[in-house]
Design an enzyme around this catalytic site. Structure first.
Site, mmCIF file in Angstrom:
data_model
loop_
_atom_site.group_PDB
_atom_site.id
_atom_site.type_symbol
_atom_site.label_atom_id
_atom_site.label_comp_id
_atom_site.label_asym_id
_atom_site.label_seq_id
_atom_site.Cartn_x
_atom_site.Cartn_y
_atom_site.Cartn_z
ATOM 1 N N GLY A 1 -7.681 -7.586 4.430
ATOM 2 C CA GLY A 1 -8.510 -7.564 5.631
ATOM 3 C C GLY A 1 -7.933 -8.294 6.834
ATOM 4 O O GLY A 1 -8.592 -8.415 7.855
ATOM 5 N N CYS B 1 10.126 -39.711 -12.794
ATOM 6 C CA CYS B 1 8.730 -40.159 -12.851
ATOM 7 C C CYS B 1 8.089 -40.205 -11.465
ATOM 8 O O CYS B 1 6.972 -40.672 -11.313
ATOM 9 C CB CYS B 1 8.614 -41.498 -13.558
ATOM 10 S SG CYS B 1 9.490 -42.818 -12.723
ATOM 11 N N ARG C 1 -3.121 -1.899 -6.424
ATOM 12 C CA ARG C 1 -2.286 -3.090 -6.287
ATOM 13 C C ARG C 1 -2.630 -4.022 -7.436
ATOM 14 O O ARG C 1 -3.681 -3.871 -8.072
ATOM 15 C CB ARG C 1 -2.508 -3.786 -4.950
ATOM 16 C CG ARG C 1 -3.940 -4.212 -4.743
ATOM 17 C CD ARG C 1 -4.156 -4.776 -3.360
ATOM 18 N NE ARG C 1 -5.575 -4.995 -3.125
ATOM 19 C CZ ARG C 1 -6.115 -5.225 -1.953
ATOM 20 N NH1 ARG C 1 -5.376 -5.262 -0.895
ATOM 21 N NH2 ARG C 1 -7.407 -5.423 -1.819
ATOM 22 N N HIS D 1 -15.376 -8.855 0.986
ATOM 23 C CA HIS D 1 -14.338 -9.714 1.557
ATOM 24 C C HIS D 1 -14.445 -11.137 1.017
ATOM 25 O O HIS D 1 -13.473 -11.726 0.548
ATOM 26 C CB HIS D 1 -14.467 -9.707 3.087
ATOM 27 C CG HIS D 1 -13.483 -10.598 3.773
ATOM 28 N ND1 HIS D 1 -13.787 -11.891 4.135
ATOM 29 C CD2 HIS D 1 -12.194 -10.405 4.103
ATOM 30 C CE1 HIS D 1 -12.728 -12.432 4.689
ATOM 31 N NE2 HIS D 1 -11.742 -11.554 4.682
ATOM 32 N N ARG E 1 -3.358 2.795 8.606
ATOM 33 C CA ARG E 1 -3.644 1.534 7.903
ATOM 34 C C ARG E 1 -2.434 0.624 7.857
ATOM 35 O O ARG E 1 -1.307 1.083 7.756
ATOM 36 C CB ARG E 1 -4.047 1.812 6.456
ATOM 37 C CG ARG E 1 -5.311 2.607 6.296
ATOM 38 C CD ARG E 1 -5.460 3.060 4.858
ATOM 39 N NE ARG E 1 -6.604 3.944 4.685
ATOM 40 C CZ ARG E 1 -7.811 3.547 4.315
ATOM 41 N NH1 ARG E 1 -8.033 2.284 4.061
ATOM 42 N NH2 ARG E 1 -8.791 4.400 4.198
ATOM 43 N N TYR F 1 13.592 -35.177 -19.692
ATOM 44 C CA TYR F 1 12.150 -35.008 -19.580
ATOM 45 C C TYR F 1 11.696 -35.180 -18.134
ATOM 46 O O TYR F 1 12.436 -35.705 -17.300
ATOM 47 C CB TYR F 1 11.407 -36.016 -20.482
ATOM 48 C CG TYR F 1 11.525 -37.452 -20.011
ATOM 49 C CD1 TYR F 1 10.645 -37.967 -19.058
ATOM 50 C CD2 TYR F 1 12.533 -38.291 -20.497
ATOM 51 C CE1 TYR F 1 10.764 -39.267 -18.601
ATOM 52 C CE2 TYR F 1 12.658 -39.595 -20.041
ATOM 53 C CZ TYR F 1 11.774 -40.075 -19.088
ATOM 54 O OH TYR F 1 11.899 -41.353 -18.621
ATOM 55 N N LYS G 1 0.838 -1.207 0.000
ATOM 56 C CA LYS G 1 0.000 0.000 0.000
ATOM 57 C C LYS G 1 0.873 1.257 0.000
ATOM 58 O O LYS G 1 0.667 2.164 -0.810
ATOM 59 C CB LYS G 1 -0.898 -0.030 1.236
ATOM 60 C CG LYS G 1 -1.924 1.055 1.248
ATOM 61 C CD LYS G 1 -2.914 0.858 2.390
ATOM 62 C CE LYS G 1 -3.895 -0.244 2.105
ATOM 63 N NZ LYS G 1 -4.567 -0.768 3.284
#
Ligand code: PEP
Ligand code: MG
Length: 903
Positions: free
Chosen positions: A104, A846, A339, A460, A95, A866, A25
């Site tokens: 929150g 694997c 954001r 929320h 804040r 792989y 923020k």
């Protein structure tokens, strides 16, 4: 050390790159100020200060008071107001805001600076007494709960009682006088609980709030959220002290949350919620159902136009979809936050592809933006299209806002606590709430889906559920949720706790009962992006599949071969002709209880045609891609019954006496079956099993070749630990295969190799490579044996090893994400030695790690050819393999730069 960063009047000391120190923020506010957006002034106290505070027994660094004082003075100069002034007070919000978004989870205090004098000043200045006293009661309420810790419920109760007295449900109907009375009641309650008067001094208020925000970093809900979201390594929260602007002064004011693109679909449309005459928390808390931005455009065209400009500027600036909070104070727009916005998986793909096509980002950036979970969530279910519309209409209970798509069915629960309890018992639950709050995250996380009676798409519930890709419906206003009886009623229907309900998050509908769900169609942007990833990656991506059906599915998911076909899985079930399953089981059981090689061969001969048919199906499904088939692996006792009744039944069916079966089962008993008679050890002692399996593989391959199909079988021996052991197995394999190929007259290319699952085999990689044509790392067993952790029992204690709050020894479950430090080191050792003998030795993995993003990246780094993943994880592996290349390129680039600098 500098602990405070100022911004205001078009200038900022920090910027958007300083998230770690200023929090998301704080960094966002500084950056927005810098690029000329209308942002209220303020200052940010750093996360470093939070760290100091929390690690020094809640004491501030010595220099902080002076820094805060001078920054407050600067803010007062910039706003031409004084904090808590009796005539024209500056009010601030205090804040939280950490480097990673935790919506929150931590605390905020609004309207700070109000006291019995400044409230009058505010009333005079805004000519709105009602507003001023409402602001004051909000402040007293928040301060009492957040800073002092008085019970929120008790304060809410006083508010409810007051509204009942007035006969209204709506805050906007409450007159100034009633708010003033409520402030009085709150203050009395405050004194009765704390023995002190509610603080009048704005500076005292400010310091109380700063401490409370820092402290909220360690509140239970914040700690839980970080654990669930795997957020680690942060210093703490920053504190943002920001000039208050008010969206609730009158009908020319308002507040909203908006996204630069639609966070649900990814469409490039301006998307958001707006509430006239309201404060920010009213939108987020979902107490009132907001209007769409299009409605705002109609009501406030000038402000809307300005907001649209901000939208374009911010997206261009950040090159990503932004989630913005804004307030309109008497016709003036203020941006309060920006954001990177959370989005659904569908939107994630669409936005990444669209932005790359628009030239906003590169294709590499688009690939890098996708997370494994985004892919996982794309495969979440929807209501099955075969369910008749009439049935759905009959089942429909209520309709709401489709906040997060997907569908979910489960038993209705009305509290987060109950959701957690039931989920722990393995029940599927749907959390039904009036609205959710951060306290509910634990229950939301375990729920299949969430439905709330109030709120909009940015409430929320919606924001949190979207982040998890969890089906969610909000604003379901007809739903009357009664917590006292744990029921919800809508349109004359009642949902009791424990009743099954189904949510359709795409349409926003709640249905009675468990409706059939199915997996969705992938959006077109998914295949576009995966195509880009395929163009970048070096690693091959195979799949672990045991049936033609799984093999076909894996091909659809982009697999380029099979890295592991566990042949024993075919012993249990006939996937193509299920009625034959019993025959297969009997044949394998007969083979196991046989006491002589002849009897064993006879039983194996019955299995041969089944295995051959399966292999033909798999070869055809793989259409010329390599297929690695592993010979029998598990200990034989897993295939025979252990209770008397079943043993008698088996005896009857295969025509031997029950005592023979009992004796064989006893003989097969092992104390440590995982370290016992399993893997290739079975083929060493019972070579006829190997012979039958190799015969089935090679005959199937020959038959496919004869019919014109391409086949590349790779025959793999499990649990090898020694060169001589593998030599015996490879010789037998070549002998059986050679004879069949010779007789058939077709040319068949095949390979014989080994799994690397036993640490000794990894250590002796050079010796083993002299015999093997390929290695495939079986990291499930390799992890088990390297760490001495039982794969089957570790669940009892391993969670403590991973839980940061307990022992926290490993960052992740090593059976899920490769233990790079230990098992990875062993793999590297083995690879180097193996390739020193055979530079082109084919190498794969694997174990389950082949479908885990970070593990796939490691496999790229150590030079495997792989990885092999289960069908649904194939796209995850494709993506991670591409990201590994992108990360490698970035590292090279920055390495070069660093090199230049050093010169
Ligand atoms: C392994 O051990 O990693 C492996 C793939 O084999 P399984 O899981 O069948 O033991
Ligand atoms: Mg294994």
């Amino acid at each position: 050390m500098k602990y405070v960063y100022f911004y205001g009047a078009g200038k900022a000391e920090g910027d958007g790159t300083m998230k770690e120190v200023l929090g998301g923020k704080g960094a966002g506010l500084a950056e927005m100020t810098k690029i000329g957006l209308p942002v209220p002034g303020g200052f940010t106290i750093t996360t470093e200060c939070c760290d100091y505070y929390l690690t020094h027994g809640n004491k501030y660094p010595a220099s902080l008071r002076a820094e805060v004082k001078s920054n407050l003075a600067r803010l007062e100069r910039a706003t031409k107001k004084k904090l808590g002034d009796a005539n024209d007070p500056l009010l601030v919000s205090v804040r939280s805001g950490s480097a990673r978004s935790m919506p929150g989870m931590m605390e905020t205090i609004l309207n700070l600076g109000l006291n019995s004098k400044s409230v009058e000043g505010l009333a005079r200045n805004t000519k709105n007494e009602r507003f001023a006293w409402d602001a004051y009661r909000r402040f007293v309420q928040m301060y009492s709960a957040v800073v002092i810790g008085l019970p929120k419920e008790a304060l809410e109760e006083k508010l409810r009682a007051m509204k009942t007295r007035l006969g209204t449900k709506d805050d906007t109907q409450v007159p100034a006088e009633a708010w003033r009375e409520l402030v009085g009641e709150y203050k009395e309650y405050f004194k009765s609980q704390t023995g002190q008067d509610f603080p009048e001094d704005p500076e005292e208020q400010l310091w109380g709030a700063i401490g409370a925000v820092f402290g909220s970093w360690n509140a239970e809900k914040a700690v839980t959220y970080r654990r669930v979201e795997k957020i680690t390594g942060l210093l703490g929260t920053a504190v943002n002290v920001v000039q208050m602007v008010f969206g609730n002064i009158g009908d020319n004011s308002g507040t909203g949350v908006c996204f630069t693109r639609d966070p649900s679909t990814g469409e490039k449309t301006f998307y958001g919620d707006f509430l006239i005459n309201a404060q920010g928390e009213d939108v987020v808390a979902g107490i009132r159902t907001p209007m769409h931005l299009t409605e705002m455009a109609r009501l406030m065209p000038k402000v809307y136009k300005q907001l649209e400009k901000v939208r374009q500027l911010l997206e261009k600036h950040y090159r990503d979809m932004q989630d913005m909070e804004f307030t309109v104070e008497e016709g003036t727009l203020y941006m309060l936050q920006t954001r990177v916005g959370k989005r659904t998986p569908t939107a994630t793909f669409k936005m990444a592809v669209d932005m790359a096509k628009e030239g906003l980002i590169t294709k590499e950036m688009a690939i890098d933006r996708i997370k494994s979970e985004d892919i996982e969530r794309l495969f979440y279910p929807v209501i099955d299209p075969s369910v008749p519309k009439a049935e759905l209409a009959k089942r429909k209970i209520a309709e709401g806002i489709n906040a997060v798509p997907g569908a979910a069915a489960g038993k209705a629960v009305f509290s987060a606590e109950e959701a957690e309890k039931m989920a722990a018992k393995g029940e599927k639950v749907i959390l039904v709430r009036r609205e959710t709050s951060p306290e509910d995250v634990g229950g939301m996380f375990v729920a299949q889906g969430i439905v709330t009676a109030t709120g909009g798409k940015t409430s929320h519930a919606a924001v949190v559920a979207r982040g998890w890709g969890k089906c969610c419906i909000v604003g379901c206003e007809k739903l009357d949720v009664d917590y006292s009886t744990n029921t919800a009623t809508a349109n004359g229907r009642k949902i009791n706790e424990g009743d099954w309900i189904t949510l359709d998050g795409n349409e926003g509908v709640v249905y009675e009962g468990a409706v059939k769900l199915s997996t969705p169609q992938l959006p077109p942007s998914f295949s576009t992006l995966m195509g880009w990833a395929d163009g970048v990656r070096r690693l091959g991506i195979r799949t672990n599949a045991d049936t033609p059906h799984d093999a076909r599915k894996a091909r659809e998911m982009g697999a380029e071969g099979i890295g592991l076909c566990r042949t024993e899985h075919m012993f249990f079930k006939d996937f193509e002709q299920p009625e034959k399953s019993v025959d297969r089981q009997l044949a394998i059981q007969e083979m196991i209880v046989a006491e002589t090689p002849e009897a064993r061969r006879k039983a194996l001969a019955k299995l041969l045609p089944y295995q051959r048919r399966d292999f033909i199906g798999i070869f055809k499904a793989m259409d010329g891609f390599p297929v690695t088939i592993r010979l029998i692996d598990p200990p034989l006792h897993e295939f025979v019954p252990h209770d008397r009744e079943k043993q008698e039944e088996l005896a009857r069916k295969i025509g031997v006496d029950v005592e023979t079966i009992v004796r064989r089962v006893e003989q097969l008993h092992e104390s440590n079956p995982m370290l016992g008679h399993r893997g290739c050890r079975l083929s060493i002692t019972y070579p006829e099993i190997l012979e039958m399996q190799v015969q089935a593989i090679v005959e199937a391959a020959v038959e496919c070749k004869k019919s014109g199909a391409k086949v590349f079988p790779e025959i793999m021996h499990p649990l090898v630990m020694d060169k001589k052991e593998l030599q015996i197995l490879a010789d037998a394999t070549h002998r059986v295969a050679g004879e069949i190929v010779k007789k058939s007259g077709v040319k068949l290319e095949y390979m014989v190799g080994t799994m690397i699952e036993v640490p000794r085999a990894a250590i002796l990689g050079d010796e083993i490579a002299e015999v093997a044509q390929f290695f495939s790392f079986g990291t499930n067993d390799l992890t088990q044996m390297t760490m001495g952790l039982s794969r089957d029992d570790a669940g009892r204690f391993l969670p403590d090893y991973v839980d940061e709050k307990k022992a926290g020894i490993f960052p992740d479950d090593p059976f899920q994400s490769l233990d790079v430090k230990g098992v990875g080191k062993l793999m590297k050792w083995c690879i180097e030695r193996g390739r020193s003998v055979k530079p082109k030795l084919k190498l794969g993995i694997c174990g389950e790690h082949g479908g885990d993003g970070p593990s796939v990246k490691f496999c790229h780094q150590v030079g495997l050819d792989y990885v092999s993943a289960s069908p649904f994880r194939v796209p995850i592996a494709r993506l991670a393999a591409a990201q590994a290349v992108i990360e490698e390129r970035a590292a090279k680039k920055s390495g070069k730069k660093a090199g230049r600098k050093i010169k």
